[in-house]
Design a protein around this motif. Structure first.
Motif, PDB file in Angstrom:
ATOM      1  N   THR A 167       0.686  -4.085   9.266  1.00  0.00           N
ATOM      2  CA  THR A 167       2.180  -4.853  10.031  1.00  0.00           C
ATOM      3  C   THR A 167       3.271  -4.025   9.135  1.00  0.00           C
ATOM      4  N   THR A 168       4.029  -4.022  10.554  1.00  0.00           N
ATOM      5  CA  THR A 168       5.480  -2.860  10.356  1.00  0.00           C
ATOM      6  C   THR A 168       6.562  -3.760   9.496  1.00  0.00           C
ATOM      7  N   HIS A 169       5.664  -4.900   9.200  1.00  0.00           N
ATOM      8  CA  HIS A 169       6.977  -6.127   8.515  1.00  0.00           C
ATOM      9  C   HIS A 169       5.927  -6.041   7.102  1.00  0.00           C
ATOM     10  N   GLY A 170       4.704  -5.178   6.849  1.00  0.00           N
ATOM     11  CA  GLY A 170       4.279  -5.697   5.167  1.00  0.00           C
ATOM     12  C   GLY A 170       5.309  -4.836   4.096  1.00  0.00           C
ATOM     13  N   MET A 171       4.609  -5.151   3.342  1.00  0.00           N
ATOM     14  CA  MET A 171       5.423  -4.629   1.688  1.00  0.00           C
ATOM     15  C   MET A 171       4.974  -2.735   2.030  1.00  0.00           C
ATOM     16  N   ASP A 172       4.381  -2.279   2.577  1.00  0.00           N
ATOM     17  CA  ASP A 172       4.822  -1.200   2.562  1.00  0.00           C
ATOM     18  C   ASP A 172       5.392  -0.160   3.824  1.00  0.00           C
TER      19      ASP A 172
END
Length: 184
Positions: free
Chosen positions: A154-159
């Motif tokens: 997702t765009t808001h994951g840790m990466d």
């Protein structure tokens, strides 16, 4: 004595034209670099582990060997968790797509994949329960209903927090792998 690895004007070496190790399509590889939140979190866990290791040494020097071994075991668990945090994410190979979590790993072969698509939807922010509007790369499987999809990345994951262009590149790479290997 010239140092060819430090100069930009070196001659082309035909021997370097061989296949690189990452050209092996059967090896699992992450199609993106770990993000700063993932690396920073793992670094903090390793910093905590260094303090715990120091405590284990202090306990060993004071003569409490059983306590030192217990604290050493805790430090090793913290180090293992930090390394696992670095390995978390999506990995692809010719065999399928693999989603590595902290405590589990799920592998889906390309034959089981109907579609890999990017969708605008509520996503979890940094893996926490709070959701925000963002994009998610979802995997539609043959053995599940199309509405029953879990996001791979997702765009808001840790990466990918603050790195939307990196998310777009990673999503494109995973979609390309899916398109290539679903045909076979």
């Amino acid at each position: 004595m010239p140092l060819p690895f430090l100069t930009a004007d070196r001659t082309y070496d035909a021997a370097l034209d061989d296949a690189l190790p990452y050209d092996d399509r059967n090896r699992w590889r992450r199609p993106y670099r770990p993000g700063p939140w993932r690396v920073g979190g793992a670094a903090l866990w390793l910093l905590l582990a260094s303090f715990v290791l120091f405590a284990a040494v202090a306990l060993a020097l004071t003569g409490s060997l059983s306590s030192a071994v217990t604290v050493l075991g805790i430090a090793l668990l913290i180090i293992a968790a930090a390394l696992r945090i670095l390995r978390m994410g999506v990995w692809v190979s010719a065999r399928g797509v693999r989603q590595v979590g902290l405590l589990h790993t799920r592998t889906v072969t390309w034959k089981q994949v109907l579609e890999v698509r990017t969708a605008q939807q509520p996503v979890r922010w940094l893996g926490l329960p709070r959701t925000v509007q963002g994009q998610a790369l979802t995997l539609v499987r043959k053995d599940r209903a199309p509405a029953d999809t879990e996001p791979l990345i997702t765009t808001h994951g840790m990466d990918f927090v603050g790195r939307t262009s990196a998310f777009d590149r990673a999503a494109d790479v995973v979609e390309a792998w899916a398109a290539e290997y679903r045909r076979e």
